[in-house]
Design an enzyme around this catalytic site. Sequence first.
Site, mmCIF file in Angstrom:
data_model
loop_
_atom_site.group_PDB
_atom_site.id
_atom_site.type_symbol
_atom_site.label_atom_id
_atom_site.label_comp_id
_atom_site.label_asym_id
_atom_site.label_seq_id
_atom_site.Cartn_x
_atom_site.Cartn_y
_atom_site.Cartn_z
ATOM 1 N N GLY A 71 6.505 13.032 2.287
ATOM 2 C CA GLY A 71 6.223 12.102 3.374
ATOM 3 C C GLY A 71 5.521 12.764 4.547
ATOM 4 N N THR A 72 5.939 13.963 4.889
ATOM 5 C CA THR A 72 5.355 14.634 6.053
ATOM 6 C C THR A 72 3.854 14.846 5.852
ATOM 7 O OG1 THR A 72 7.459 15.732 6.474
ATOM 8 C CG2 THR A 72 5.511 16.712 7.493
ATOM 9 N N ASN A 151 14.167 5.696 10.248
ATOM 10 C CA ASN A 151 15.072 6.584 9.523
ATOM 11 C C ASN A 151 16.410 6.778 10.228
ATOM 12 O OD1 ASN A 151 12.932 7.882 11.153
ATOM 13 N ND2 ASN A 151 14.187 9.704 10.904
ATOM 14 N N GLN A 179 11.310 5.491 4.405
ATOM 15 C CA GLN A 179 12.689 4.989 4.296
ATOM 16 C C GLN A 179 12.745 3.644 3.577
ATOM 17 O OE1 GLN A 179 15.640 6.371 5.097
ATOM 18 N NE2 GLN A 179 14.727 8.245 5.846
ATOM 19 N N SER A 199 7.967 8.837 -0.160
ATOM 20 C CA SER A 199 8.418 10.159 -0.581
ATOM 21 C C SER A 199 9.539 10.007 -1.614
ATOM 22 C CB SER A 199 8.928 10.904 0.663
ATOM 23 O OG SER A 199 9.416 12.165 0.318
ATOM 24 N N CYS A 325 19.999 18.115 16.165
ATOM 25 C CA CYS A 325 20.759 19.372 16.109
ATOM 26 C C CYS A 325 20.390 20.205 14.893
ATOM 27 C CB CYS A 325 22.236 19.047 16.131
ATOM 28 S SG CYS A 325 23.282 19.968 15.064
HETATM 29 N N1 PLP Z 1 9.036 9.666 7.489
HETATM 30 C C1 PLP Z 1 10.294 9.195 7.531
HETATM 31 C C2 PLP Z 1 10.564 7.853 8.109
HETATM 32 C C3 PLP Z 1 11.347 9.974 7.026
HETATM 33 O O1 PLP Z 1 12.595 9.524 7.069
HETATM 34 C C4 PLP Z 1 11.040 11.257 6.475
HETATM 35 C C5 PLP Z 1 12.127 12.136 5.978
HETATM 36 O O2 PLP Z 1 13.206 12.193 6.539
HETATM 37 C C6 PLP Z 1 9.703 11.678 6.452
HETATM 38 C C7 PLP Z 1 8.736 10.861 6.969
HETATM 39 C C8 PLP Z 1 9.333 13.003 5.871
HETATM 40 O O3 PLP Z 1 9.353 12.960 4.465
HETATM 41 P P1 PLP Z 1 9.459 14.308 3.602
HETATM 42 O O4 PLP Z 1 10.855 14.773 3.736
HETATM 43 O O5 PLP Z 1 9.128 13.859 2.225
HETATM 44 O O6 PLP Z 1 8.452 15.247 4.146
#
Ligand code: PLP
Length: 397
Positions: A71-72, A151, A179, A199, A325
């Site tokens: 996702g990132t 999220n 999500q 993701s 945290c």
């Molecule tokens: N976007 C959202 C809304 C997420 O919840 C997350 C992961 O927690 C990500 C992006 C990032 O995804 P990834 O962990 O696959 O890089």
Amino acid sequence: MERIYFDHAATTPVDPRVLEKMMPYFTEKFGNPNSQHFFGRETVSAVDDARDAIAACIGAKPSEIYFTSGGTEADNWALRGAAHAFAARGRHLIVSAVEHPAMISAAKELVKEGFDVTFAEVDEYGLVDLEKLERAIRPDTIFVGVMTANNEVGTIQPVKEIAALCKARGIVFFTDAVQAAGAIPLDVKALGADMLSFSAHKFYGPKGVGALYVRSGLRIGKLIAGGHQERSMRGGTTNVPAVVGMEQALRIACAELEKNAAYVTSLRDRFIKRVLAEIPYVKLNGHPEKRLPANANFSFRYIEGESLLFSLDLKNIAVSSGSACSSGSLEPSHVLLAMGLPEGLAHGSIRFSFGKDNTVEQVDYAVDALKEITVKLRALSPLFPKDLKNEVYEKEI
Ligand code: PLP
């Protein structure tokens, strides 16, 4: 003692059916899909089949799906790719104030490159305010990014309406569905999004693989330069087992969505009802109805989220705290602050996210544990007013 996992928004276990599908691609079917021989042909057809199935699950064409490392990367690519491709038209970007750090940090990086970013405001439930968003749009706005569902608090955004607003103005609209994918029905055409990310590890697939949907006809810049993989838009040897696993996970999630969503919602609602009825000075964060099936986020007044998290951990219950945290900072959650929560409440927030393998007994055990812990922590808290009664309500549901 049994370990209880209530942190499915952070990640999910790999479904055994997914693992089974992946296994041969680590061993006998190990070919590089770019190779011309039969080892390569075998894996390229697996990757093609995965792309077809994944596209079908979200109402896209296979040629609109690009595999990423998660996702990132997909979020970064959407934002940076659009910003760089359309910079000649304007340098103003809008992302919601409650986006995942993958978007917020990428947007801040772009400011260093001379882009101007507006963080769109949300209301007390975390919903993007459509009127304010419309007012934030300028003649030089080229990109709007609003997540499908949050999220931390689970609030589901009015993505369709935002997409229409952007389309009418010729602005690229991206939604982070990390999500939402596998949790609620997703159809890119019905949503009207130009780009969408997801993701695999959020829907019982492997970690380190995701995808970016890019509407055909939309030309964005590339994030990772390299070979000719992903139609020359994303270099790097394809992670075949992961892609095959993501396909299987998404297929299963789509096929079982209704059943799983109904079950997880019933666990979540039981949990919410009991917590609100039996524990005093608690606030449910996020929208009461427009929320993901699995999410329950609470602020416990006069208690630090971290103390609560560690006390639950000692009772073998895994949850997540609202503050960042885990990433090394004790700052209160930017999501809760954007929703107008005072710092104290934002600090006392905990996210419970349920999954298809959780049980009613686990939910009840967690409520009982919470009742005991909140009384103990408040008794120790210098913030807890002496004139308040420190006890739980004994209401059965
Ligand atoms: N976007 C959202 C809304 C997420 O919840 C997350 C992961 O927690 C990500 C992006 C990032 O995804 P990834 O962990 O696959 O890089």
